[in-house]
Design an enzyme around this catalytic site. Structure first.
Site, PDB file in Angstrom:
ATOM      1  N   HIS A 233       4.886 -55.840  38.454  1.00  0.00           N
ATOM      2  CA  HIS A 233       3.640 -55.892  39.233  1.00  0.00           C
ATOM      3  C   HIS A 233       3.857 -55.370  40.632  1.00  0.00           C
ATOM      4  O   HIS A 233       2.973 -54.749  41.217  1.00  0.00           O
ATOM      5  CB  HIS A 233       3.113 -57.317  39.269  1.00  0.00           C
ATOM      6  CG  HIS A 233       2.616 -57.757  37.939  1.00  0.00           C
ATOM      7  ND1 HIS A 233       1.569 -57.118  37.315  1.00  0.00           N
ATOM      8  CD2 HIS A 233       3.020 -58.728  37.101  1.00  0.00           C
ATOM      9  CE1 HIS A 233       1.365 -57.693  36.143  1.00  0.00           C
ATOM     10  NE2 HIS A 233       2.224 -58.674  35.991  1.00  0.00           N
TER      11      HIS A 233
ATOM     12  N   ARG B  81     -14.836 -39.575  36.436  1.00  0.00           N
ATOM     13  CA  ARG B  81     -14.536 -39.743  35.000  1.00  0.00           C
ATOM     14  C   ARG B  81     -14.772 -41.210  34.653  1.00  0.00           C
ATOM     15  O   ARG B  81     -13.893 -42.039  34.849  1.00  0.00           O
ATOM     16  CB  ARG B  81     -13.088 -39.367  34.710  1.00  0.00           C
ATOM     17  CG  ARG B  81     -12.762 -37.893  34.892  1.00  0.00           C
ATOM     18  CD  ARG B  81     -11.281 -37.663  34.597  1.00  0.00           C
ATOM     19  NE  ARG B  81     -10.959 -36.278  34.355  1.00  0.00           N
ATOM     20  CZ  ARG B  81     -10.274 -35.501  35.206  1.00  0.00           C
ATOM     21  NH1 ARG B  81      -9.858 -35.984  36.357  1.00  0.00           N
ATOM     22  NH2 ARG B  81     -10.000 -34.243  34.898  1.00  0.00           N
TER      23      ARG B  81
ATOM     24  N   ARG C  70     -19.983 -38.461  35.502  1.00  0.00           N
ATOM     25  CA  ARG C  70     -19.968 -37.876  34.161  1.00  0.00           C
ATOM     26  C   ARG C  70     -20.076 -38.993  33.135  1.00  0.00           C
ATOM     27  O   ARG C  70     -19.436 -40.028  33.260  1.00  0.00           O
ATOM     28  CB  ARG C  70     -18.667 -37.102  33.943  1.00  0.00           C
ATOM     29  CG  ARG C  70     -18.620 -36.391  32.600  1.00  0.00           C
ATOM     30  CD  ARG C  70     -17.404 -35.528  32.460  1.00  0.00           C
ATOM     31  NE  ARG C  70     -16.213 -36.318  32.259  1.00  0.00           N
ATOM     32  CZ  ARG C  70     -14.994 -35.793  32.138  1.00  0.00           C
ATOM     33  NH1 ARG C  70     -14.824 -34.485  32.230  1.00  0.00           N
ATOM     34  NH2 ARG C  70     -13.946 -36.564  31.949  1.00  0.00           N
TER      35      ARG C  70
ATOM     36  N   GLU D  42     -17.063 -26.281  29.071  1.00  0.00           N
ATOM     37  CA  GLU D  42     -15.653 -26.426  28.698  1.00  0.00           C
ATOM     38  C   GLU D  42     -15.395 -26.064  27.234  1.00  0.00           C
ATOM     39  O   GLU D  42     -14.265 -26.142  26.771  1.00  0.00           O
ATOM     40  CB  GLU D  42     -15.144 -27.834  29.020  1.00  0.00           C
ATOM     41  CG  GLU D  42     -15.971 -28.977  28.491  1.00  0.00           C
ATOM     42  CD  GLU D  42     -15.477 -30.353  28.969  1.00  0.00           C
ATOM     43  OE1 GLU D  42     -14.375 -30.464  29.510  1.00  0.00           O
ATOM     44  OE2 GLU D  42     -16.232 -31.323  28.764  1.00  0.00           O
TER      45      GLU D  42
ATOM     46  N   ASN E 294      -9.776 -27.390  32.354  1.00  0.00           N
ATOM     47  CA  ASN E 294      -8.705 -28.016  31.547  1.00  0.00           C
ATOM     48  C   ASN E 294      -8.989 -27.819  30.062  1.00  0.00           C
ATOM     49  O   ASN E 294      -8.126 -27.406  29.293  1.00  0.00           O
ATOM     50  CB  ASN E 294      -8.599 -29.519  31.820  1.00  0.00           C
ATOM     51  CG  ASN E 294      -8.358 -29.822  33.276  1.00  0.00           C
ATOM     52  OD1 ASN E 294      -7.968 -28.935  34.020  1.00  0.00           O
ATOM     53  ND2 ASN E 294      -8.600 -31.053  33.685  1.00  0.00           N
ATOM     54  N   ASP E 295     -10.204 -28.160  29.659  1.00  0.00           N
ATOM     55  CA  ASP E 295     -10.561 -28.002  28.248  1.00  0.00           C
ATOM     56  C   ASP E 295     -10.915 -26.561  27.918  1.00  0.00           C
ATOM     57  O   ASP E 295     -10.573 -26.061  26.849  1.00  0.00           O
ATOM     58  CB  ASP E 295     -11.731 -28.924  27.897  1.00  0.00           C
ATOM     59  CG  ASP E 295     -11.250 -30.322  27.557  1.00  0.00           C
ATOM     60  OD1 ASP E 295     -10.215 -30.442  26.874  1.00  0.00           O
ATOM     61  OD2 ASP E 295     -11.882 -31.297  27.996  1.00  0.00           O
TER      62      ASP E 295
ATOM     63  N   ARG F   6      -3.777 -28.685  25.543  1.00  0.00           N
ATOM     64  CA  ARG F   6      -3.427 -28.861  26.956  1.00  0.00           C
ATOM     65  C   ARG F   6      -2.264 -29.832  27.157  1.00  0.00           C
ATOM     66  O   ARG F   6      -1.673 -29.870  28.222  1.00  0.00           O
ATOM     67  CB  ARG F   6      -4.662 -29.330  27.748  1.00  0.00           C
ATOM     68  CG  ARG F   6      -5.235 -30.630  27.297  1.00  0.00           C
ATOM     69  CD  ARG F   6      -6.639 -30.843  27.825  1.00  0.00           C
ATOM     70  NE  ARG F   6      -6.679 -31.699  28.993  1.00  0.00           N
ATOM     71  CZ  ARG F   6      -7.799 -32.184  29.519  1.00  0.00           C
ATOM     72  NH1 ARG F   6      -8.989 -31.859  28.996  1.00  0.00           N
ATOM     73  NH2 ARG F   6      -7.783 -32.940  30.566  1.00  0.00           N
TER      74      ARG F   6
ATOM     75  N   CYS G 225     -14.152 -27.845  38.176  1.00  0.00           N
ATOM     76  CA  CYS G 225     -13.600 -29.183  38.391  1.00  0.00           C
ATOM     77  C   CYS G 225     -12.335 -29.434  37.581  1.00  0.00           C
ATOM     78  O   CYS G 225     -11.873 -30.556  37.479  1.00  0.00           O
ATOM     79  CB  CYS G 225     -14.640 -30.255  38.112  1.00  0.00           C
ATOM     80  SG  CYS G 225     -15.200 -30.271  36.426  1.00  0.00           S
TER      81      CYS G 225
HETATM   82  C1  PEP Z   1     -11.825 -30.428  32.188  1.00  0.00           C
HETATM   83  O1  PEP Z   1     -11.818 -30.434  30.949  1.00  0.00           O
HETATM   84  O2  PEP Z   1     -11.526 -29.440  32.869  1.00  0.00           O
HETATM   85  C2  PEP Z   1     -12.196 -31.632  32.944  1.00  0.00           C
HETATM   86  C3  PEP Z   1     -12.347 -31.579  34.238  1.00  0.00           C
HETATM   87  O3  PEP Z   1     -12.365 -32.785  32.281  1.00  0.00           O
HETATM   88  P1  PEP Z   1     -11.209 -33.688  31.624  1.00  0.00           P
HETATM   89  O4  PEP Z   1      -9.901 -33.248  32.246  1.00  0.00           O
HETATM   90  O5  PEP Z   1     -11.574 -35.086  31.966  1.00  0.00           O
HETATM   91  O6  PEP Z   1     -11.295 -33.383  30.187  1.00  0.00           O
HETATM   92 MG    MG Z   2     -12.805 -31.884  29.759  1.00  0.00          MG
END
Ligand code: PEP
Ligand code: MG
Length: 784
Positions: free
Chosen positions: A393, A500, A536, A635, A658-659, A669, A706
């Site tokens: 902790h 998120r 989101r 995405e 990212n996606d 990823r 993002c």
């Molecule tokens: C993404 O997919 O780029 C994104 C910002 O969302 P997450 O990383 O939460 O999937």
């Molecule tokens: Mg995403």
């Protein structure tokens, strides 16, 4: 060309280096382990460390992965000699391709050096004086990215602290030896000029070692935490009235339950929902009938409530401590905490929390969850505990608060007394008690050095982001927990570009109800007055599971039942979340964002749920924001293709790179095996980002990026050049991104992006962007 990922060379490497220091016994071994780790992470054939000899002029090879072992300790060069000496002399990073053709290149036979096609040397220094150089050499021709250079500079900084620390330990040891020798001489001559006791007193400067839980260096007075009444203090009061003892125990349980609810609330306010979730577990244990029945049985056998508590809780603690898994082993601390609070309530003891009057270093045998909730974070600069591992902790608390901490410091409570001054060096895993003057001075300089870089960036914190020619760029934060709000504020984020919401769902025992969600969102929104917060909707599935919501077994979860697909099939949960978001809209500028949209029908179906949410709220007479902007994540590649139609339905696009990258390039990823296919600068990615931006601009709707892509300056150069003016990223990247944009002329970025769009491969694109960056750096006169 395979590039080391940001995460591989960044934070994890720093953490690994801290671990290496603790596993090594001396400086030589530490350096050897560091070069091996860095070479692996950088995917380079050679990593070497040269340190300056005592003469202050000669650089000596002290560790190397890749060069001949015989060369270590032998190869020397002067400051200014060869490319390595040049890095030490200039105090700047030296990145060179085809080093052999460089006029300053020098060949050392002893190293068994082959032909290396790239060279990167980063100086190590202590304030202004050089300490050495860390060198990377690769067989392939590689252009090191600005991000790699910056990550390696951070590592170089950490190595510098280790070297300074080793010198300090040496000097303490030498001083102790000198003192003992002097005392022996005095005793022998029987003419004490100064009493041996006062001499010993003068050099009393214990240095203890521990495991780094969170890095950093701090100094201050010791605040010793008294652990209060423990289970061990409970004795057997012998034969007791069964009913009376059961009633006493039940009443202690009731008090403890109420306290636990209070602790959970306090912790959620002070730290985060995830930290507060610990008390949820405590409540579940306190409400467990089996636990209470075992205690009652013990009392029925003729024992007192206190003894029964000690016995049964003790058995639970032992069972946890025997567990193999370090995470489960740490849960013994939860049992101890529950036992301690039950014991205190049984004895009618009041809270024992100390009130600190000035900031200092918290010193404790172990920190239990209830201590965490009760302590005033403003008075804790650092934490040192005798017990504990990385999952303890204390470690979790230190990370949530971002303060330096060492755990597992043996002998801590024996050595430290409340009057002691402490230096806690959680970079090198050392804790000094009442250090002598010269050690204090060295550390003051070290603290100044590390804060210098932070200060440089701090200048940018409160000024708006803009390019060198004044184009305004909006930088918002990606957040997941309420505790991220203060981190975002500290880093100068202009609101939240991506909240998120699945994170608060993931840290609970069941679905939060509408009121809980509303209160949570409201706190985030109120954290950014006058700035927008994009919330989101739930994006579970893929690699994000809820412990209480069992997903179907899927062979391919990223392509499966995730995100908005789950929401649309669980409309009551979805509608509740939308209602909470609309209600939070009353407290600031809220936008709502739908993840993983791949069809127009999905957007329309979501709008229907939104309409239903409004009807529900109207029916209940609850106030909510009627016109919050609605956006979608771009995405999934299909969304790019139908972007024009989608743009007619919504108010903004958020490009989730990212996606998008993983779906565009069919490269998971999270899978290291296909890491090299997951390439943000693939020509296809630049093209889809450009196309989507154009569609949004033509339709007159906002567009932002993002995903993590934007936190790398090479990528950012291209994105700004494509005309994107809004970004959302992890908050710690914001100040350095502002600093980068400040020196970036918009026209240069546009030209670079135009050229990049015409290139056929990622390598060509990356090389071109790097070249542009180097030109900007040269004009600017800086190296990073
Ligand atoms: C993404 O997919 O780029 C994104 C910002 O969302 P997450 O990383 O939460 O999937
Ligand atoms: Mg995403």
């Amino acid at each position: 060309m395979t590039r080391p990922g940001k995460e591989r060379l960044g934070v994890t490497t720093l953490e690994d280096i801290s671990t290496l220091i603790l596993q090594s016994h001396d400086l030589g071994e530490t350096l050897k382990n560091i070069v091996t780790l860095v070479a692996r992470r950088m995917k380079s054939e050679v990593c070497s460390i040269y340190l300056l000899d005592e003469d202050g002029l000669t650089l000596r090879l002290r560790a190397s992965k890749g060069l001949s072992r015989k060369a270590v300790g032998k190869v020397t060069l002067q400051i200014g000699e060869g490319l390595t000496g040049m890095a030490a002399e200039s105090r700047h990073a030296v990145a060179i391709q085809e080093p052999q053709s460089h006029p300053r290149y020098r060949y050392f036979k002893e190293t068994g050096e082959e032909r290396y096609h790239s060279f990167l040397g980063i100086p190590l220094f202590d304030r202004k004086s050089p300490l050495g150089v860390i060198v990377i050499q690769t067989k392939e021709t590689r252009q090191f990215t600005a991000q790699e250079i910056s990550a390696l500079s951070t590592i170089a900084f950490q190595i510098s602290s280790i070297v300074i620390n080793a010198h300090l330990l040496d000097s303490i040891r030498r001083k102790e030896e000198e003192t003992s020798r002097f005392i022996r001489q005095l005793e022998e001559s029987r003419k004490p000029l100064i009493s041996p006791e006062s001499m010993r007193e003068e050099s009393r400067s214990a240095a203890l070692r521990g495991t780094t839980a969170y890095p950093g260096v701090v100094s201050g007075p010791a605040h010793i935490l008294d652990s209060g009444l423990g289970l061990a203090d409970l004795g057997d009061e012998g034969q007791a009235q069964v009913e009376e003892e059961i009633a006493r125990l039940d009443s202690a349980f009731e008090k403890t339950r109420i306290q636990t609810i209070f602790l959970e609330k306090r912790m959620a306010e002070r730290l985060s929902e995830s930290a507060a979730a610990i008390f949820h577990t405590h409540l579940m244990i306190l409400e467990d009938r089996g636990f209470l029945e075992r205690l009652h049985d013990e009392i029925k056998q003729g024992h007192g409530a206190a003894y029964s508590l000690k016995k049964i809780v003790g058995e639970y603690i032992e069972a946890f401590e025997r567990m193999e898994d370090p995470y489960l082993r740490e849960r013994a601390a939860d049992m101890k905490d529950i036992g301690r609070r039950l014991a205190a309530n049984l004895a009618g003891q009041e809270d024992h929390m100390p009130q600190f009057k000035e900031p200092g270093i918290l010193v404790a045998r172990e920190i239990l969850p209830s201590d965490m909730a009760m302590l005033d974070a403003d008075y804790i600069m650092g934490i040192a505990t005798e017990a504990g591992e990385r999952n303890s902790h204390a470690a979790i608390m230190a990370k949530s608060m971002g303060i330096p901490a060492l755990v597992g410091v043996k002998g801590l409570l024996r050595e430290v007394t409340p009057e002691n001054q402490i230096i806690l060096d959680a970079n090198s895993g050392c804790l000094y008690i009442d250090p002598p003057q010269h050690v204090r001075e060295e550390y003051r300089r070290l603290e100044e050095d590390s804060s210098r870089e932070l200060h440089r960036l701090e200048e940018f914190r409160d000024i708006p982001a803009q390019t060198a020619d004044g184009t305004r760029i909006i930088l918002r934060a990606n957040i997941g927990l309420v505790s991220d709000v203060s981190i975002a504020q500290r880093n100068g984020a202009e609101g939240v570009g991506l909240y998120r919401t699945e994170f608060p769902y993931m840290t609970r025992g069941n679905f939060p109800d509408r009121e809980d969600q509303y209160q949570l969102y409201r706190r985030v929104v109120e954290g950014f007055p006058g700035q927008s917060v994009t919330i989101r909707t739930l994006d579970i599935g893929g690699d994000k599971a809820l412990p209480y919501f069992s997903p179907p077994k899927e062979d391919n979860p990223f392509m499966g039942w995730r995100s908005v697909r789950v929401s649309l099939e669980n409309q009551d949960i979805f509608c509740t979340q939308i209602e909470a978001i609309l209600m939070a809209g009353m407290h600031g500028s809220v936008k709502m964002l739908l993840p993983m949209i791949s069809t127009l029908d999905e957007v329309r179906a979501c709008k229907k749920v939104m309409a239903q949410a409004r009807v529900n709220l109207d029916r209940e007479g609850i106030a909510y924001a009627r016109n919050i902007p609605l956006g979608i994540m771009i995405e999934v590649p299909a969304a790019v293709t139908i972007a024009e139609q989608l743009a007619r339905e919504v108010d903004f696009f958020a490009m989730g790179t990212n996606d998008l990258i993983q779906y565009m390039l069919a490269a998971d990823r999270n899978n290291p095996l296909v890491n090299r296919y997951y390439d943000p600068l693939h020509p296809a990615i630049l093209r889809v980002l450009k196309d989507t931006t154009d569609v949004a601009q033509k339709a007159g709707i906002d567009v932002c990026v993002c995903g993590e892509m934007a936190s790398d300056p090479v990528n950012l150069l291209a994105l700004v050049g494509l005309g994107i003016q809004e970004f959302s990223m992890a908050a710690p990247f914001i100040p350095r991104t502002k600093a980068f944009l400040h020196d970036l002329p918009g026209e240069v970025a546009r030209k670079a992006a135009r050229k990049a769009l015409g290139l056929a491969t990622s390598d060509q694109i990356r090389a071109h962007l790097m070249e542009t960056l180097q030109k900007i750096e040269k004009t600017d006169g800086s190296t990073q």
